[in-house]
Design a protein around this motif. Structure first.
Motif: not given
Length: 179
Positions: A88-91, A94, A104, A163, A171-175
């Protein structure tokens, strides 16, 4: 206001309607099919019911003879479900394989989370909903050790993972990275 309402209702009362105390029309048949025009216990004039007992607004008190339903407890798991596992990447960068600077990137394995400079091993894993996992993890990284509780939630048909950490709240969003 009450006087105005009574003034409007008095002419209507003079036009006819039930004339007995039972609320039944005296001209109606006394046979089996006759129904009272006013339900028992409901005042004809709702102004006479200031505590709104005819149509209560508050929910009824719980029945002491009925046992309350227990809230469903979250399922305890031994491993992250397959939908949560993977890269899973933040950008977008990643997710590029072989990059050494993918700061990330989060890799979710069956019993661990791996980040650029730390790794968390599952101590406790629960699943309160099919799309949400709550994990207590023992982390190591940069010469330190700590425990953290995190929640992972899948959104957008499992393509995005959120997460959440409790301390400090973040809070962080991963793709999801392509396979």
């Amino acid at each position: 206001m009450r006087a105005l309402l009574l003034a409007l209702l008095l002419p209507l009362a003079a036009c006819g309607g039930p004339s007995t105390e039972t609320g039944q029309d005296p001209s109606a048949d006394e046979g089996e099919g006759s129904q009272p025009l006013v339900q028992e216990g409901v005042p004809e004039n709702l102004v006479d019911d200031p505590r709104n007992t005819a149509v209560p607004l508050d929910p009824p008190p719980p029945d002491p003879n009925q046992t309350p339903r227990a809230a469903a407890s979250p399922a305890t798991l031994n491993a992250f479900p397959a939908a949560f596992q993977g890269r899973w990447g933040l950008v977008p960068n990643d997710c590029q394989p072989g990059r050494v600077d993918a700061k990330g990137l989060m890799e979710v394995g069956p019993t661990s989370l791996r980040f650029y400079e730390s790794r968390g091993t599952v101590q406790r894993l629960t699943q309160p909903r099919p799309d949400r996992i709550e994990a207590t993890l023992a982390f190591t990284g940069e010469g330190q050790e700590w425990t953290a509780t995190q929640a992972l939630t899948l959104i957008r048909d499992g393509l995005v993972l959120v997460r959440e950490e409790r301390n400090p709240p973040s809070s962080l969003r991963y793709t999801k990275c392509p396979a």
